[in-house]
Design a protein around this motif. Sequence first.
Motif, PDB file in Angstrom:
ATOM      1  N   ASP A  25      -6.098   2.454   4.745  1.00 34.77           N
ATOM      2  CA  ASP A  25      -5.922   1.046   4.401  1.00 34.77           C
ATOM      3  C   ASP A  25      -5.132   0.304   5.472  1.00 34.77           C
ATOM      4  O   ASP A  25      -5.434  -0.846   5.809  1.00 34.77           O
ATOM      5  N   THR A  26      -4.104   0.964   6.019  1.00 41.05           N
ATOM      6  CA  THR A  26      -3.288   0.333   7.057  1.00 41.05           C
ATOM      7  C   THR A  26      -4.126   0.027   8.294  1.00 41.05           C
ATOM      8  O   THR A  26      -4.027  -1.066   8.874  1.00 41.05           O
ATOM      9  N   GLU A  58      -0.412   3.616  -2.949  1.00 38.11           N
ATOM     10  CA  GLU A  58      -1.276   4.745  -2.613  1.00 38.11           C
ATOM     11  C   GLU A  58      -0.594   6.077  -2.912  1.00 38.11           C
ATOM     12  O   GLU A  58       0.599   6.243  -2.712  1.00 38.11           O
ATOM     13  N   LYS A 103       0.818  -1.210   0.000  1.00 36.79           N
ATOM     14  CA  LYS A 103       0.000   0.000   0.000  1.00 36.79           C
ATOM     15  C   LYS A 103       0.853   1.262   0.000  1.00 36.79           C
ATOM     16  O   LYS A 103       0.484   2.268  -0.596  1.00 36.79           O
ATOM     17  N   PHE A 143      -3.310   5.786   2.535  1.00 36.17           N
ATOM     18  CA  PHE A 143      -2.405   4.790   3.112  1.00 36.17           C
ATOM     19  C   PHE A 143      -2.777   4.487   4.562  1.00 36.17           C
ATOM     20  O   PHE A 143      -2.850   3.318   4.965  1.00 36.17           O
TER      21      PHE A 143
END
Length: 256
Positions: free
Chosen positions: A79-80, A70, A66, A76
């Motif tokens: 998603d993390t 990203e 990612k 980022f």
Amino acid sequence: MGTNHPLPWLNLMVAEPFYLFHFLTFFSYFIVRSSATQALSSQFSDRLLHREIQAILAFLVLTVVKLVKEETWEAFIADTLFFAKGFLMAVALIMDYHLALCYMVGFLVIFVLTQQPAYHELGNASQLTPLQLETLLTEGNTSRFWLVEFRALCSSRCIRTSRFMSDLSITYSNKNFSFGTVDLGHFPNAAEKFGISLGVSMGQLPTYILFDNAVEVSRFPEVDYEAKASTPTIRKNLLCRHFELDRRLIDYVSGR
């Protein structure tokens, strides 16, 4: 990912309830794990440790992927955190399903009470009300072209792309081409005027519209009025191509 250095932005995250609550929730696992160590059998502890190592390695791999893919730190981080929640729930379920249920409820409460903050820097873009936008478009002494982002910061998609206009405005703004943002979350009645649906299922947030002398000449995403809007992944290079920003900048520099 965006070229802006993340450290100043990360310093601000400490004061944001969204990030603070997530940090406290993740940190609580270490407290629970430490407290439960003596109560667990050595065989179960070894199995749990093995699963924890697997989860950490898988999380690191996904994080690196990612980080490369990203374009923005907002996307980022979103998603993390999503991956971290999944792995934490999986590991907690191995320890005790009651613990996993507690984390599920905790993340639900965080989702209801807090919201990921958007990127706040405007660059050379202007934050506008609908009335200000209409005035700027109709005045003859302003820029010929206006690229305007219509967004609502209650939308996670808008938050993920919230730094695009700032970055684009720094690169492409000039006397002939200006950038602006309108938050339809504050002015929902203006959405209908610009042909934008606020429904999540329609996928029209954010919408980017290019005006030439107050006339709309292009928008993204394009809308099929007999169906819902197409919802491709929004990227800066896609916006550049769609609105021909490089060509327009070259035309301005060359005096055409």
